[in-house]
Scaffold this motif. Structure first.
Motif, PDB file in Angstrom:
ATOM      1  N   PHE B 117     -33.056  39.706 -11.395  1.00 32.44           N
ATOM      2  CA  PHE B 117     -32.096  38.937 -12.191  1.00 32.44           C
ATOM      3  C   PHE B 117     -32.710  38.510 -13.517  1.00 32.44           C
ATOM      4  CE2 PHE B 117     -31.354  38.027  -7.673  1.00 32.44           C
ATOM      5  CZ  PHE B 117     -30.053  38.495  -7.538  1.00 32.44           C
ATOM      6  N   LEU B 118     -31.850  38.254 -14.484  1.00 34.20           N
ATOM      7  CA  LEU B 118     -32.295  37.539 -15.681  1.00 34.20           C
ATOM      8  C   LEU B 118     -32.541  36.086 -15.260  1.00 34.20           C
ATOM      9  CD1 LEU B 118     -30.604  37.840 -19.150  1.00 34.20           C
ATOM     10  CD2 LEU B 118     -31.430  35.668 -18.278  1.00 34.20           C
ATOM     11  N   ILE B 119     -33.695  35.545 -15.604  1.00 27.98           N
ATOM     12  CA  ILE B 119     -33.991  34.149 -15.242  1.00 27.98           C
ATOM     13  C   ILE B 119     -34.196  33.320 -16.511  1.00 27.98           C
ATOM     14  CG2 ILE B 119     -34.942  34.695 -12.955  1.00 27.98           C
ATOM     15  CD1 ILE B 119     -37.774  34.226 -14.131  1.00 27.98           C
ATOM     16  N   VAL B 127     -36.276  22.499 -26.262  1.00 30.92           N
ATOM     17  CA  VAL B 127     -36.823  23.859 -26.270  1.00 30.92           C
ATOM     18  C   VAL B 127     -38.344  23.852 -26.405  1.00 30.92           C
ATOM     19  CG1 VAL B 127     -36.901  26.018 -27.597  1.00 30.92           C
ATOM     20  CG2 VAL B 127     -34.697  24.962 -27.066  1.00 30.92           C
ATOM     21  N   ASP B 142     -37.231  34.750 -18.803  1.00 31.47           N
ATOM     22  CA  ASP B 142     -36.717  35.769 -19.730  1.00 31.47           C
ATOM     23  C   ASP B 142     -36.255  35.125 -21.028  1.00 31.47           C
ATOM     24  OD1 ASP B 142     -37.025  38.222 -18.239  1.00 31.47           O
ATOM     25  OD2 ASP B 142     -35.494  37.442 -16.876  1.00 31.47           O
ATOM     26  N   CYS B 143     -35.733  33.918 -20.953  1.00 29.94           N
ATOM     27  CA  CYS B 143     -35.451  33.162 -22.174  1.00 29.94           C
ATOM     28  C   CYS B 143     -35.449  31.684 -21.826  1.00 29.94           C
ATOM     29  CB  CYS B 143     -34.146  33.594 -22.844  1.00 29.94           C
ATOM     30  SG  CYS B 143     -32.683  33.394 -21.850  1.00 29.94           S
ATOM     31  N   VAL B 144     -35.478  30.862 -22.847  1.00 31.47           N
ATOM     32  CA  VAL B 144     -35.602  29.406 -22.671  1.00 31.47           C
ATOM     33  C   VAL B 144     -34.341  28.758 -23.231  1.00 31.47           C
ATOM     34  CG1 VAL B 144     -36.931  27.360 -23.337  1.00 31.47           C
ATOM     35  CG2 VAL B 144     -38.127  29.489 -22.758  1.00 31.47           C
ATOM     36  N   GLU B 148     -30.458  21.157 -25.513  1.00 34.41           N
ATOM     37  CA  GLU B 148     -30.630  21.041 -26.969  1.00 34.41           C
ATOM     38  C   GLU B 148     -29.855  22.127 -27.713  1.00 34.41           C
ATOM     39  OE1 GLU B 148     -34.655  21.740 -28.305  1.00 34.41           O
ATOM     40  OE2 GLU B 148     -34.343  20.585 -30.149  1.00 34.41           O
ATOM     41  N   ILE B 149     -29.789  23.322 -27.137  1.00 38.66           N
ATOM     42  CA  ILE B 149     -29.095  24.434 -27.803  1.00 38.66           C
ATOM     43  C   ILE B 149     -27.591  24.216 -27.783  1.00 38.66           C
ATOM     44  CG2 ILE B 149     -28.556  26.911 -27.557  1.00 38.66           C
ATOM     45  CD1 ILE B 149     -31.527  27.303 -26.797  1.00 38.66           C
ATOM     46  N   ASP B 165     -22.026  31.665 -21.671  1.00 41.49           N
ATOM     47  CA  ASP B 165     -21.534  32.289 -22.896  1.00 41.49           C
ATOM     48  C   ASP B 165     -22.658  32.941 -23.696  1.00 41.49           C
ATOM     49  OD1 ASP B 165     -19.429  32.707 -24.940  1.00 41.49           O
ATOM     50  OD2 ASP B 165     -20.720  31.388 -26.121  1.00 41.49           O
ATOM     51  N   ILE B 166     -23.764  32.219 -23.875  1.00 42.44           N
ATOM     52  CA  ILE B 166     -24.843  32.754 -24.712  1.00 42.44           C
ATOM     53  C   ILE B 166     -25.541  33.923 -24.018  1.00 42.44           C
ATOM     54  CG2 ILE B 166     -26.829  31.322 -24.031  1.00 42.44           C
ATOM     55  CD1 ILE B 166     -27.329  30.807 -27.038  1.00 42.44           C
ATOM     56  N   LEU B 167     -25.483  33.954 -22.681  1.00 35.56           N
ATOM     57  CA  LEU B 167     -26.035  35.107 -21.941  1.00 35.56           C
ATOM     58  C   LEU B 167     -25.027  36.239 -21.838  1.00 35.56           C
ATOM     59  CD1 LEU B 167     -27.926  33.310 -19.014  1.00 35.56           C
ATOM     60  CD2 LEU B 167     -28.906  34.304 -21.099  1.00 35.56           C
ATOM     61  N   ASP B 168     -23.797  35.979 -22.297  1.00 34.25           N
ATOM     62  CA  ASP B 168     -22.720  36.976 -22.256  1.00 34.25           C
ATOM     63  C   ASP B 168     -22.412  37.429 -20.827  1.00 34.25           C
ATOM     64  OD1 ASP B 168     -20.705  38.419 -23.453  1.00 34.25           O
ATOM     65  OD2 ASP B 168     -21.973  40.145 -23.957  1.00 34.25           O
TER      66      ASP B 168
END
Lengths: 233, 233
Positions: B117-119, B127, B142-144, B148-149, B165-168
């Motif tokens: 999976f994407l984690i 951040v 995989d991303c942070v 805050e974002i 949404d941001i991970l689509d």
């Protein structure tokens, strides 16, 4: 001031978008029995990115992620070539930009640089694109930052300053690494350090990309290993 | 719907904030020749987080990153204990939250889950806090991603929906992993999948954290290996 973090432009600097997109288009053509000048199609696809992005930067379009700008241009190009495929196939092809291959030195160079500095993307690509790309290619980012997070495409200063702010470092503690002088000039104007990395094959053999003036940026590197050497990483 | 990505609460779920912060406070006390009940100080520090965050959530305060909420509470507690140190020393101590140790299964469990999976993080930590923590502890995100974002602290629905949404991905393609029923309930209400991970020692021995009702969430795991087993990772 101490350098603490490196922010990387991605398309052309870390990954070879040209070869990767041409290969994806060629495979797409083969699947659908279509022949075309896919190298030129890739250039035209990429060329649509700056004007579309500039419409967002000028406020003519609301914030639009790069995947959607890419898709809009792709549909125009497919229509222009009278190629008809399903929406799912268009989405799948559009995700070619999530599957770009790194330059040969990128992964090993980033691993070296990561030992000494915080390394992040600072790309106009959206977060899901950059995350999927990193996962597939093994790019070892400490975090994935994007114009999408700052709602400003590079070269808007908000992208560079937003990157420093969210990392909680001063602009001078952050260095942009890029193969594109215009990107580096905007980063320098925002107070960031600058490292130019030569990627002479970005637009294919025989087409010389724009080069910086001598001494224009803090560092000039032939590849990421050369950059790591200069930064003591 | 296929599960594509896992978003992790961090404080208490991935890292043992209690032991780590008590150890930092104890070392701080030793450096300054101050003795105090540092375990209670750590609890009081953490306890200041929810009311401060709720003032941001209610719009009484503009967006304020967690580092700054932590610092405000720390200054109150130091003042209350008549402890006087320099601003730099306060900053350094406040960054204890960037140096939290993972639970023993966290790194190896995440490595397994990442294969399938994407984690990502989905934490109220900012951040830079999450990135510094991951780099020090070897957490292989995989991303942070952070409140805050999205400019919304959990349990605001915008945090969970913004993450999808941001991970689509669709909300149902994303699962929140957390040790806190309230966080999971908000994620479930936003349409995400939910995995409860028991962290009985979050508040120290002998203090049982809130538990979910039987069957309340999609998965119930004793640790990240047990979660990976259940997800076929």
């Amino acid at each position: 001031m101490t350098l603490r973090a490196l922010a990387f432009d991605v398309f052309g600097t870390v990954v070879d978008w040209g070869s990767s997109v041409i290969a994806e288009l060629t495979a797409f053509g083969r699947r659908h029995g279509i022949s075309a000048d896919w190298a030129r199609f890739a250039d035209d696809w990429r060329a649509g990115y700056v004007p579309a992005m500039n419409r967002v930067r000028a406020g003519e379009l609301p914030w639009t992620r790069l995947d959607d700008l890419h898709r809009g241009r792709l549909v125009e190009l497919l229509d222009g070539a009278a190629i008809t495929v399903s929406d799912n196939e268009i989405d799948e092809l559009n995700h070619a930009w999530h599957r770009l291959d790194p330059w040969p030195d990128s992964v090993a160079g980033l691993q070296r640089l990561k030992q000494r500095f915080l390394i992040t993307t600072l790309s106009n690509g959206n977060v899901s694109l950059l995350t999927n790309m990193a996962k597939r290619a093994g790019l070892p980012w400490d975090c994935v930052l994007s114009a999408e997070i700052f709602r400003h495409y590079k070269p808007d200063p908000q992208a560079y300053l937003g990157c420093a702010d969210i990392l909680d470092v001063a602009p001078a503690e952050l260095m942009l690494v890029a193969a594109h002088p215009a990107d580096l000039r905007a980063a320098r104007d925002a107070g960031l350090g600058t490292a130019f990395v030569a990627r002479p094959l970005e637009w294919g053999p025989g087409r010389t990309p724009p080069q910086p003036a001598p001494g224009e940026f803090d560092l000039f590197a032939d590849d990421f290993h050369h950059l790591a050497d200069q930064l003591g990483a």
